[in-house]
Design a protein around this motif. Structure first.
Motif, short mmCIF file in Angstrom:
data_model
loop_
_atom_site.label_atom_id
_atom_site.label_comp_id
_atom_site.label_asym_id
_atom_site.label_seq_id
_atom_site.Cartn_x
_atom_site.Cartn_y
_atom_site.Cartn_z
N MET A 1 0.95 -1.29 -0.35
CA MET A 1 -0.24 -0.06 -0.26
C MET A 1 0.51 0.93 -0.11
O MET A 1 0.59 1.77 1.19
CB MET A 1 -0.64 0.02 1.53
N TRP A 50 -4.95 6.47 7.40
CA TRP A 50 -5.00 6.32 8.93
C TRP A 50 -3.95 5.02 9.33
O TRP A 50 -3.45 5.17 10.08
CB TRP A 50 -6.48 5.71 8.96
N PHE B 68 -14.62 -9.51 -3.12
CA PHE B 68 -13.19 -10.01 -1.99
C PHE B 68 -11.78 -8.89 -1.92
O PHE B 68 -11.68 -8.71 -1.19
CB PHE B 68 -12.86 -11.77 -2.35
N LEU B 69 -11.92 -8.52 -3.12
CA LEU B 69 -10.63 -8.31 -3.56
C LEU B 69 -11.04 -6.72 -2.90
O LEU B 69 -10.01 -5.99 -2.22
CB LEU B 69 -10.23 -8.15 -5.01
N GLU B 71 -12.76 -6.10 -0.52
CA GLU B 71 -13.10 -5.89 1.30
C GLU B 71 -11.58 -6.03 1.43
O GLU B 71 -11.17 -5.89 2.65
CB GLU B 71 -13.62 -6.89 0.92
N MET B 72 -10.28 -6.59 0.37
CA MET B 72 -8.50 -6.87 1.69
C MET B 72 -8.66 -6.04 1.18
O MET B 72 -7.61 -5.30 1.89
CB MET B 72 -8.11 -7.93 -0.14
N LEU B 73 -8.74 -4.31 0.13
CA LEU B 73 -7.93 -2.96 0.32
C LEU B 73 -9.07 -2.92 0.93
O LEU B 73 -7.75 -1.60 1.82
CB LEU B 73 -8.41 -3.03 -1.65
N SER B 75 -9.91 -3.50 4.01
CA SER B 75 -9.38 -3.79 5.07
C SER B 75 -7.96 -3.80 5.42
O SER B 75 -7.50 -3.17 6.19
CB SER B 75 -9.75 -5.46 5.46
N GLY B 76 -7.47 -3.52 4.23
CA GLY B 76 -6.05 -2.95 3.92
C GLY B 76 -5.37 -1.60 5.00
O GLY B 76 -4.99 -1.25 5.76
N PHE B 77 -6.69 -1.12 3.48
CA PHE B 77 -5.89 0.19 3.87
C PHE B 77 -6.78 1.45 5.27
O PHE B 77 -6.22 1.99 6.16
CB PHE B 77 -7.15 1.16 2.75
N ASN B 78 -7.91 0.30 5.76
CA ASN B 78 -8.27 0.85 7.18
C ASN B 78 -8.66 2.04 7.46
O ASN B 78 -8.31 2.26 8.69
CB ASN B 78 -7.92 0.38 7.91
N VAL B 79 -9.41 2.80 6.63
CA VAL B 79 -9.51 4.39 7.09
C VAL B 79 -10.43 4.56 6.98
O VAL B 79 -11.72 3.59 6.97
CB VAL B 79 -9.07 4.78 4.84
N ARG B 331 -16.40 1.80 7.03
CA ARG B 331 -15.34 1.08 6.25
C ARG B 331 -15.35 1.99 5.11
O ARG B 331 -16.53 2.39 4.77
CB ARG B 331 -15.26 -0.10 6.99
N PHE B 332 -14.46 1.90 3.90
CA PHE B 332 -14.10 1.95 2.79
C PHE B 332 -15.26 1.12 2.29
O PHE B 332 -14.51 0.71 1.34
CB PHE B 332 -13.07 2.36 2.69
#
Lengths: 485, 485
Positions: A1, A50, B68-69, B71-73, B75-79, B331-332
């Motif tokens: 990222m 974040w 799913f992709l 959701e992964m992004l 959760s990874g960005f988690n902004v 969530r994003f």
């Protein structure tokens, strides 16, 4: 990222980051590469990072590899555990992990499934508070004899309580004129006064109103203040109010023995919530709510439509989480929390909290050593509330000075901070606690404040005395130019 | 994501699936292998496999690689994009993709940002409805002159409307005595009668009550019925009710030209919601809400605490989504919806809907060809509502017969179905639409019904006449034994 921009954070101009993206839906499928290129080129640069170790704003939103794995499994399974049979293991694991966390916080067994209570995961504190407010409301209305008594119900919090409490109270139909926000002050560290709360309640009772609900906070958003639970609990019990403890931020810290005392008195509460998605290495979203009398929650929220009826629910031996929350549908959030706890162990979870607090102490020491700065409130957790001292007792000057300092830091793109106002004082908030923040990031933040903006601001203050001269935007431009040198 | 059990679905006995798991939190970190072994051995066997192609219960919860992709992004960005500056691209992309989906549904521009309205993603329909109900309530209370008029507000839906509407109405403080559930009937396909609605409203007006809100549904949960939007819209306009359209399930289908007519009249509504997490290949959770007057939503839900103030929000040129929903944090979600649409393209999204409907038609044909069965309501989308014909006009016998059939199918672990009751008739619901369901799964389901349980049930009915003899559990055991032969 990674980010294609050199800067970690964005300038604040509201330009559209999506201008470069296709503006209508494609008829044909697009290659994944094209989509990911747009994510990289157009979206990532427009995010506020974040997860950057230089993120010190609001309260952090922890992420971890374990939490990410939990989210991947959750999204892959994609089960909807609204009632027990719609995914038994999702419900069972949630009950188990809520008891785990409750035990880590040393909650009395009256809040646990292994005792006489129980817990549930929500997406946010506001949702949790809406639900307990509705439970308290419906119990009170039943006692009072009907919904026409709605306008008599009064809720209590402090002027430091998170605004979502008022939002939740309004959502469930408490008239805003029945919100009592007990004033806090600098002298008591912005904690809620039990005496003032009692007096306010007595006044309301005299006026024929019905005190309903008291929300106390462990670690307020503006300054990290802690409300005195024992004393507020006694007031709540005396007047039969529902006491909710909002430990969204600082609840996580109470797994450490030396910090657990902030929860003393929790046995007097009816419900308590904390957000593992803040400071407990659990990716968004996850708010834990424990309640002493789950039947009050389900009395208020349950429903029994024919299309969801089943043997297990009928047996009353299982938990149907749809009756513990607003929505019907729900994600399998418990999985990530359970994986986070097992993968890190209590030892590393405590280490995470303690190392953040150690870094906050270090930052606090920087502030205290420099006489141009001051701590505004005592630090309890990993939130440092400080400011540049105003030259005289001119709070307005202090506000402008510190506002511009925050704006300049954020405009630099090198760190991100936020502010609050408590007791009329503009406070710079340095919230330490992202998963990746290390000591050198905190040191770099202090240097950023001190050697660039701090010096500039101090020079400006010297030049201008207690007031700025010239156009404010010009001064800000100077700040930004200095930052970009 | 395989299952260690041979069966796709679980027996219904409420045994604990977590007994084999560690019952307390580990002090030390555990190896990932141990955790994943427990996921595989203890959790997966205890899930109800919503992603199984043999899942025909409730309404499906679509998942896809693209979702799913996303959701992964996410959760990874988690902004946490609660306001614009807390992640500008998250807000901008959400506004963009809500307009995209709105255009796919051919919503009038009055619902789109590119017109005069706007959209937001929520976690569930119930949350969306809570928000629009609060907006309608607060507007009405302002007009009426205060919160003491709360008990006058009346809401309208049909007896087929999802129960979350009543839950949402109660949450925002509408007294349950002010819920009007217009009775539907077999003869009108369980759709809401505009005439009865009008009469009910007129009665309420005569009684001094204030009609507030009307919820119409496109694709009801029990039977997939469609309420007549044009006629209900006229009634709503005449009496100045807020009209919300709940298209949670069938909204997705309206991207197909031949099905768009079900949304005719949407221009008369104030708000509309649909759930991409049901039938639009978007992993949980995602509910789209569009509203004509976003200012009514933000008037009701907005807040402006000092600690969130910033230049961008102050400019009023940006969207702060915290004021469009219950919670602060969010969530994003938009990312996955955007990736789903680009990766599949409109062409494949329509194919997904149409192939499900084709399979539903095939299943319907099986039912119609077999005189022992009957369709209970006409099929509109991919939900087939059928039953074994009761021998005589003995509805009780039909209920028991069909209840046992569903129970036997589910107990077999080979497929999962659910039921509803509409107009007193017990209906077996075959909801076709998981991402992986193919024609041969539908054929296998029919065979399962017919050759094992169906035959057994029919034999039993012949043996018993219109009533069962013997212990009901014994008969069920026979069913299960037959299934396991």
């Amino acid at each position: 990222m990674g980010s294609t921009s050199k800067k970690t954070f964005l300038p604040l101009d509201p330009v559209s980051f999506t201008d470069k993206l296709p503006d209508s839906t494609p008829y044909c499928p697009e290659p994944l590469e094209d989509i990911l290129k747009d994510v990289n080129d157009c979206i990532i640069p427009g995010l506020t990072h974040w997860q950057s170790p230089n993120f010190f704003a609001y309260f952090q939103a922890n992420a971890s590899t374990a939490g990410f794995l939990g989210e991947m499994l959750c999204s892959g399974f994609n089960v909807v555990g609204f009632n027990w049979i719609s995914s038994p293991a999702a419900t069972e694991l949630e009950s188990l992990v809520l008891d785990w966390v409750g035990k880590l916080l040393k909650l009395p067994s009256s809040f646990l499934f292994s005792g006489t209570g129980g817990g549930v995961s929500h997406g946010s504190t506001c949702e949790a508070v809406v639900c307990v407010l509705a439970a308290a409301r419906d119990k009170a209305l039943e006692r009072l004899g009907g919904w026409e008594h709605m306008t008599k119900l009064v809720v209590y919090a402090s002027d430091q309580t998170h605004f979502t409490f008022q939002k939740a109270a309004k959502l469930v139909g408490i008239p805003p004129s029945n919100f009592r926000l007990i004033e806090t002050s600098f002298s008591t560290g912005f904690s809620m006064s039990p005496e003032m709360t009692r007096l306010t309640i007595e006044d309301d009772v005299k006026s024929g109103l019905v005190p309903l609900f008291l929300c106390a906070t462990i670690g307020t958003t503006p300054t990290g203040a802690v409300d005195p639970i024992v004393e507020l609990g006694k007031v709540a019990m005396e007047f039969k109010l529902w006491l909710h403890i909002d430990a969204a931020y600082a609840g996580s810290a109470c797994i450490c023995a030396e910090l657990r005392h902030y929860l003393d008195g929790v046995e007097l509460a009816n419900s308590i919530s904390m957000n593992p998605h803040k400071w407990f290495l659990t990716n968004m979203d996850c708010c834990c709510l424990w309640i002493k009398e789950p039947n009050l929650l389900t009395d208020s929220l349950s429903s029994d439509p024919e299309y969801l009826r089943n043997k297990a629910s009928k047996s009353k031996e299982v938990v149907d989480y749809k009756d513990w929350q607003i929505a019907l549908s729900r994600r399998f959030r418990a999985l990530k929390l359970w994986i986070v706890i097992r993968r890190h162990g209590l030892a590393n979870l405590m280490y995470h909290i303690r190392s953040d607090i150690a870094m906050a102490k270090r930052f606090e020491a920087f502030v205290r050593k420099d006489e141009r700065f001051e701590m505004v409130v005592p630090r309890k957790f990993a939130l440092v509330c400080f400011r540049l001292k105003p030259k005289a007792e001119e709070e307005d000057e202090g506000r402008e000075l510190n506002r511009k300092l925050v704006e300049a830091i954020n405009s630099s793109g090198r760190a991100f901070m936020s502010h609050a106002v408590a007791g009329g004082i503009y406070v710079i908030r340095c919230a330490i606690g992202t998963t990746l923040t290390q000591q050198h990031h905190v040191d770099a933040l202090w240097k950023l404040i001190l050697t660039r903006f701090g010096r500039k601001a101090l020079a400006l203050r010297k030049r201008c005395g207690t007031e700025f001269v010239g156009d404010e935007d010009e001064i800000l431009d100077d700040f930004i130019a200095a930052a970009e040198m």
